[in-house]
Design a protein around this motif. Structure first.
Motif, PDB file in Angstrom:
ATOM      1  N   ALA A 194      40.563  26.657  49.207  1.00  0.00           N
ATOM      2  CA  ALA A 194      40.747  28.072  48.865  1.00  0.00           C
ATOM      3  C   ALA A 194      40.215  29.015  49.943  1.00  0.00           C
ATOM      4  N   LEU A 195      40.059  28.522  51.163  1.00  0.00           N
ATOM      5  CA  LEU A 195      39.457  29.317  52.234  1.00  0.00           C
ATOM      6  C   LEU A 195      40.204  30.628  52.454  1.00  0.00           C
ATOM      7  N   TYR A 196      41.518  30.622  52.310  1.00  0.00           N
ATOM      8  CA  TYR A 196      42.292  31.818  52.622  1.00  0.00           C
ATOM      9  C   TYR A 196      42.608  32.667  51.394  1.00  0.00           C
ATOM     10  N   ALA A 197      42.032  32.333  50.270  1.00  0.00           N
ATOM     11  CA  ALA A 197      42.222  33.155  49.072  1.00  0.00           C
ATOM     12  C   ALA A 197      41.394  34.421  49.193  1.00  0.00           C
ATOM     13  N   SER A 198      41.888  35.482  48.644  1.00  0.00           N
ATOM     14  CA  SER A 198      41.155  36.751  48.660  1.00  0.00           C
ATOM     15  C   SER A 198      39.788  36.595  47.996  1.00  0.00           C
ATOM     16  N   VAL A 199      38.817  37.342  48.474  1.00  0.00           N
ATOM     17  CA  VAL A 199      37.465  37.274  47.894  1.00  0.00           C
ATOM     18  C   VAL A 199      37.443  37.785  46.461  1.00  0.00           C
ATOM     19  N   LEU A 200      38.488  38.456  46.016  1.00  0.00           N
ATOM     20  CA  LEU A 200      38.565  38.955  44.645  1.00  0.00           C
ATOM     21  C   LEU A 200      39.537  38.124  43.797  1.00  0.00           C
ATOM     22  N   ARG A 201      39.873  36.918  44.267  1.00  0.00           N
ATOM     23  CA  ARG A 201      40.694  35.999  43.485  1.00  0.00           C
ATOM     24  C   ARG A 201      39.805  34.925  42.885  1.00  0.00           C
ATOM     25  N   ASP A 202      39.971  34.654  41.619  1.00  0.00           N
ATOM     26  CA  ASP A 202      39.075  33.700  40.961  1.00  0.00           C
ATOM     27  C   ASP A 202      39.267  32.273  41.487  1.00  0.00           C
ATOM     28  N   LEU A 203      40.457  31.960  41.980  1.00  0.00           N
ATOM     29  CA  LEU A 203      40.688  30.602  42.454  1.00  0.00           C
ATOM     30  C   LEU A 203      39.883  30.263  43.699  1.00  0.00           C
ATOM     31  N   ARG A 204      39.278  31.272  44.328  1.00  0.00           N
ATOM     32  CA  ARG A 204      38.484  31.037  45.531  1.00  0.00           C
ATOM     33  C   ARG A 204      37.163  30.344  45.224  1.00  0.00           C
ATOM     34  N   TYR A 205      36.632  30.515  44.010  1.00  0.00           N
ATOM     35  CA  TYR A 205      35.250  30.154  43.724  1.00  0.00           C
ATOM     36  C   TYR A 205      35.113  28.873  42.906  1.00  0.00           C
ATOM     37  N   ALA A 206      34.069  28.117  43.263  1.00  0.00           N
ATOM     38  CA  ALA A 206      33.852  26.816  42.632  1.00  0.00           C
ATOM     39  C   ALA A 206      32.869  26.863  41.466  1.00  0.00           C
ATOM     40  N   HIS A 207      31.955  27.821  41.479  1.00  0.00           N
ATOM     41  CA  HIS A 207      30.884  27.841  40.478  1.00  0.00           C
ATOM     42  C   HIS A 207      30.895  29.161  39.716  1.00  0.00           C
ATOM     43  N   TRP A 208      30.665  29.051  38.403  1.00  0.00           N
ATOM     44  CA  TRP A 208      30.755  30.230  37.534  1.00  0.00           C
ATOM     45  C   TRP A 208      29.588  30.272  36.561  1.00  0.00           C
ATOM     46  N   GLY A 209      29.172  31.492  36.228  1.00  0.00           N
ATOM     47  CA  GLY A 209      28.190  31.668  35.182  1.00  0.00           C
ATOM     48  C   GLY A 209      28.856  31.660  33.818  1.00  0.00           C
ATOM     49  N   GLN A 210      28.037  31.825  32.778  1.00  0.00           N
ATOM     50  CA  GLN A 210      28.548  31.735  31.411  1.00  0.00           C
ATOM     51  C   GLN A 210      29.105  33.061  30.904  1.00  0.00           C
ATOM     52  N   GLY A 211      28.830  34.141  31.619  1.00  0.00           N
ATOM     53  CA  GLY A 211      29.351  35.448  31.233  1.00  0.00           C
ATOM     54  C   GLY A 211      28.354  36.274  30.442  1.00  0.00           C
ATOM     55  N   THR A 212      28.469  37.577  30.586  1.00  0.00           N
ATOM     56  CA  THR A 212      27.650  38.517  29.810  1.00  0.00           C
ATOM     57  C   THR A 212      28.559  39.665  29.371  1.00  0.00           C
ATOM     58  N   GLN A 213      28.421  40.075  28.114  1.00  0.00           N
ATOM     59  CA  GLN A 213      29.336  41.060  27.545  1.00  0.00           C
ATOM     60  C   GLN A 213      28.887  42.482  27.856  1.00  0.00           C
ATOM     61  N   VAL A 214      29.845  43.297  28.261  1.00  0.00           N
ATOM     62  CA  VAL A 214      29.626  44.727  28.465  1.00  0.00           C
ATOM     63  C   VAL A 214      30.591  45.468  27.558  1.00  0.00           C
TER      64      VAL A 214
END
Length: 124
Positions: A100-120
């Motif tokens: 995913a090196l060439y994916a935009s920095v604002l595309r979710d497919l670029r990233y391998a690790h994720w947090g659990q989320g926090t609600q706003v």
């Protein structure tokens, strides 16, 4: 593995502010914030690179600020002038997914690790 924990979500009235935090154990590279509301796709909100350069979605430019404290392995998202349409679960992301090196920095497919989320939740 990178363990990521978000905090700082909550409920505010329109025009208010919140600051989200994300602690990433053992990681100091590029990171980003995403958000997702029911029935919608996950949306890139802001990203920060290793040289501290930043990128923002047009919808939050001028209102949100992303920053990172490498000494604390912590990513922040300062959210000002909040609007009801900012209501969502917010997730931090880190690490480059293989291929995913060439994916935009604002595309979710670029990233391998994720947090659990926090609600706003922003009320009008």
């Amino acid at each position: 593995a990178v363990r990521m924990v978000e905090s700082g979500g909550g409920s505010v009235q329109a025009g208010g502010s919140l600051r989200l935090s994300c602690t990433a154990s053992g990681y100091t590279g590029p990171m980003a914030w995403f958000r997702q509301s029911p029935g919608k796709e996950r949306e890139g909100v802001a990203a920060i690179d290793s040289d501290a350069s930043t990128s923002y979605a047009e919808s939050v430019t001028g209102r949100f600020t992303i920053s990172k404290d490498n000494a604390k392995n912590t990513l922040y998202l300062q959210m000002n002038s909040l609007k009801p349409e900012d209501t969502a679960s917010y997730y931090c992301a880190a690490g480059l997914r293989r291929g995913a090196l060439y994916a935009s920095v604002l595309r979710d497919l670029r990233y391998a690790h994720w947090g659990q989320g926090t609600q706003v939740t922003v009320s009008s």
